[in-house]
Design a protein around this motif. Structure first.
Motif, mmCIF file in Angstrom:
data_model
loop_
_atom_site.group_PDB
_atom_site.id
_atom_site.type_symbol
_atom_site.label_atom_id
_atom_site.label_comp_id
_atom_site.label_asym_id
_atom_site.label_seq_id
_atom_site.Cartn_x
_atom_site.Cartn_y
_atom_site.Cartn_z
ATOM 1 N N GLY A 310 10.316 -5.925 -2.030
ATOM 2 C CA GLY A 310 11.250 -5.242 -1.138
ATOM 3 C C GLY A 310 10.549 -4.239 -0.237
ATOM 4 O O GLY A 310 10.925 -4.066 0.928
ATOM 5 N N PHE A 311 9.516 -3.583 -0.757
ATOM 6 C CA PHE A 311 8.750 -2.646 0.052
ATOM 7 C C PHE A 311 8.078 -3.371 1.216
ATOM 8 O O PHE A 311 7.934 -2.805 2.309
ATOM 9 N N GLY A 312 7.668 -4.599 0.998
ATOM 10 C CA GLY A 312 7.055 -5.381 2.073
ATOM 11 C C GLY A 312 8.025 -5.639 3.210
ATOM 12 O O GLY A 312 7.637 -5.665 4.387
ATOM 13 N N LYS A 313 9.280 -5.792 2.887
ATOM 14 C CA LYS A 313 10.323 -6.034 3.886
ATOM 15 C C LYS A 313 10.469 -4.847 4.834
ATOM 16 O O LYS A 313 10.799 -5.017 6.017
ATOM 17 N N GLU A 317 8.864 0.756 8.275
ATOM 18 C CA GLU A 317 9.637 1.976 8.065
ATOM 19 C C GLU A 317 8.922 2.921 7.094
ATOM 20 O O GLU A 317 8.984 4.143 7.246
ATOM 21 N N HIS A 318 8.241 2.352 6.123
ATOM 22 C CA HIS A 318 7.499 3.185 5.181
ATOM 23 C C HIS A 318 6.343 3.887 5.877
ATOM 24 O O HIS A 318 6.131 5.098 5.696
ATOM 25 N N ILE A 319 5.589 3.153 6.681
ATOM 26 C CA ILE A 319 4.459 3.754 7.393
ATOM 27 C C ILE A 319 4.939 4.902 8.282
ATOM 28 O O ILE A 319 4.304 5.958 8.366
ATOM 29 N N GLU A 320 6.081 4.725 8.927
ATOM 30 C CA GLU A 320 6.626 5.768 9.804
ATOM 31 C C GLU A 320 6.981 7.041 9.040
ATOM 32 O O GLU A 320 6.953 8.137 9.603
ATOM 33 N N ALA A 321 7.287 6.896 7.748
ATOM 34 C CA ALA A 321 7.685 8.047 6.930
ATOM 35 C C ALA A 321 6.530 8.643 6.135
ATOM 36 O O ALA A 321 6.712 9.643 5.441
ATOM 37 N N TYR A 322 5.349 8.049 6.271
ATOM 38 C CA TYR A 322 4.253 8.389 5.364
ATOM 39 C C TYR A 322 3.203 9.341 5.932
ATOM 40 O O TYR A 322 2.129 9.479 5.359
ATOM 41 N N ASP A 338 -5.218 -2.180 5.250
ATOM 42 C CA ASP A 338 -4.912 -2.006 6.667
ATOM 43 C C ASP A 338 -3.416 -1.744 6.847
ATOM 44 O O ASP A 338 -2.580 -2.395 6.220
ATOM 45 N N MET A 339 -3.079 -0.769 7.698
ATOM 46 C CA MET A 339 -1.685 -0.356 7.822
ATOM 47 C C MET A 339 -0.779 -1.455 8.381
ATOM 48 O O MET A 339 0.443 -1.378 8.240
ATOM 49 N N HIS A 340 -1.351 -2.461 9.017
ATOM 50 C CA HIS A 340 -0.559 -3.564 9.572
ATOM 51 C C HIS A 340 -0.423 -4.714 8.581
ATOM 52 O O HIS A 340 0.170 -5.751 8.902
ATOM 53 N N THR A 341 -0.982 -4.544 7.393
ATOM 54 C CA THR A 341 -0.917 -5.553 6.341
ATOM 55 C C THR A 341 -0.200 -4.963 5.136
ATOM 56 O O THR A 341 -0.352 -3.781 4.848
ATOM 57 N N PHE A 342 0.589 -5.782 4.457
ATOM 58 C CA PHE A 342 1.219 -5.323 3.226
ATOM 59 C C PHE A 342 0.888 -6.292 2.102
ATOM 60 O O PHE A 342 1.037 -7.502 2.237
ATOM 61 N N LYS A 343 0.419 -5.729 0.984
ATOM 62 C CA LYS A 343 0.184 -6.547 -0.202
ATOM 63 C C LYS A 343 0.211 -5.645 -1.431
ATOM 64 O O LYS A 343 -0.007 -4.436 -1.341
ATOM 65 N N ASP A 369 2.230 3.604 -4.780
ATOM 66 C CA ASP A 369 2.154 3.347 -3.339
ATOM 67 C C ASP A 369 0.990 4.166 -2.791
ATOM 68 O O ASP A 369 1.007 5.399 -2.815
ATOM 69 N N ARG A 370 -0.032 3.481 -2.291
ATOM 70 C CA ARG A 370 -1.269 4.130 -1.873
ATOM 71 C C ARG A 370 -1.278 4.487 -0.384
ATOM 72 O O ARG A 370 -2.264 5.014 0.133
ATOM 73 N N ARG A 371 -0.184 4.272 0.318
ATOM 74 C CA ARG A 371 -0.184 4.453 1.765
ATOM 75 C C ARG A 371 0.118 5.877 2.250
ATOM 76 O O ARG A 371 -0.385 6.260 3.312
#
Length: 397
Positions: A310-313, A317-322, A338-343, A369-371
């Motif tokens: 679900g976080f990948g979805k 939005e997560h990056i914007e809040a981080y 990489d911030m443009h990749t999710f895994k 969550d390491r971001r």
């Protein structure tokens, strides 16, 4: 809070004996102070709040009695036009007390107060992300969310008054060199390798600051679970939590305030920038460990994996809040994804989300969550994590 005097080796020790005469209860403001012949047996409260940029600020108030809960404290205000939280023609911003901590700088029964900012219509003021977080945490209390945040930071040399230093301690200040500015720059120390969890005068740079901060946080009542030296010289980490719900934000903000005060006394700066030194050096993050009750129970690993998907979805939005400047840190190098990749993966520090090995083995536990960047707002981070978790599990809030 108990009534006793604690030595701080400062001028506040002069009031030590009078602290034994403190009265406890609801502050009576001017009505309580006015009849007193002296304020020697009063206590002071350091009101701490976040400005428009999430940086802690504070001001001090003398109280007629020692409060035992936030409701015992008076509502206060400050000039919001000086912190970019209000316009000059309507500058009063209200401070509403939310949490009380012991004051490790003054000792005795003096306190620090985590306060929330509101405008004249009693709406959350600019910089107040706590109100929205509290609303989400209240609605999801049945899920019993736990958070633990690993706050990385970098100690920096002194700089021109009012300016942020560009030179980490442990880097060599010199005329010329990389990072040159106004003829003064720095040369880099030996490469990364010996600094992480290291010991020694040429390896563990700034330990006196770290230990002082740790002790003061514990005295204050902040849930600091540990500390360690990080990968870059002059870079350290402390861990806050586990905390339930909104408590994580309150404790992390107050721990940052204490760090600013400690470095103020010791003549160094602290930086929460996610990439304080360019080049082949690790950045600074705020890895956020998270679980809800269903993750900590039997079968919890399946819940964790479902939430990770679900976080990948909502990765964007997560990056914007981080946090700000995270693009300089989340490059796919230096233990980041990489911030443009999710895994996500087990024990993989190159993932967006790491599932600890012990969680996999136990079949339950937590996720990391390491971001989030070192300068992130913990209220925004935790709000976003809960909103995404609710979406992933079909929990309507």
């Amino acid at each position: 809070m108990s009534s006793f005097a604690v030595k701080t080796n400062t001028s506040w020790d002069l009031l030590g004996d009078s602290q034994r005469l403190n009265e406890f209860g609801k502050d009576e403001g001017g009505r309580g102070l006015g009849p007193k012949s002296t304020y020697q047996n009063c206590v002071v409260a350091e009101y701490v709040w976040c400005d428009a940029f999430g940086v802690p600020r504070s001001k001090t108030k003398t109280l007629s009695k020692v409060p035992t809960k936030p409701e015992d404290l008076p509502l206060w205000n400050f000039d919001g036009s000086s912190t970019e939280q209000a316009e000059g023609q309507d500058s009063d911003v209200f401070l509403i007390p939310r949490a009380i901590f012991r004051d490790p700088f003054r000792g005795g029964n003096h306190i620090m107060v985590l306060a929330e900012c509101y405008d004249n219509q009693m709406r959350p003021a600019i910089g107040n992300a706590r109100a929205a977080c509290e609303a989400v945490m209240s609605k999801t209390a049945c899920m019993d969310p736990w958070f633990g945040i690993e706050q990385e930071y970098t100690l920096m040399t002194e700089a021109r008054v009012g300016e942020a230093s560009q030179i980490p301690i442990g880097f060599n200040r010199e005329v010329g060199g990389s990072g040159k500015e106004g003829g003064i720059g720095f040369s880099e120390p030996a490469p990364q390798g010996p600094y992480y969890c290291g010991a020694g005068c040429n390896v563990a740079i700034g330990r006196d600051v770290v230990e002082d901060h740790y002790a003061k946080c514990l005295y204050a009542g902040i849930k600091v679970a540990g500390i360690n030296a990080e990968v870059m010289p002059g870079q350290w980490e402390y861990q806050v939590g586990p905390c339930r719900g909104i408590e994580i934000g309150d404790h992390l903000i107050m721990s940052r305030y204490i760090m600013y005060r400690v470095t103020e006394e010791r003549g160094v700066q602290v930086s929460f920038h996610p990439k304080p030194a360019s080049g082949d050096w690790n950045g600074a993050g705020c890895h956020t460990n998270f679980s809800i009750q269903a993750m900590r129970e039997e079968g919890g690993l399946a819940v964790i994996e479902k939430v990770c998907k679900g976080f990948g979805k909502f990765a964007k939005e997560h990056i914007e809040a981080y946090g700000e400047g995270n693009e300089l840190r989340l490059t796919g190098k230096h233990e980041t994804c990489d911030m443009h990749t999710f895994k996500f993966g087990v024990a993989d520090r190159g993932c967006s989300i790491r599932i600890p090995r012990e969680t996999q083995r136990a079949g339950k536990g937590y996720m990391e969550d390491r971001r989030p960047a070192a300068n992130c707002c913990p209220y925004k981070v935790c709000t976003r994590m809960m909103l995404t978790t609710c979406d992933a599990l079909g929990f309507d809030i």
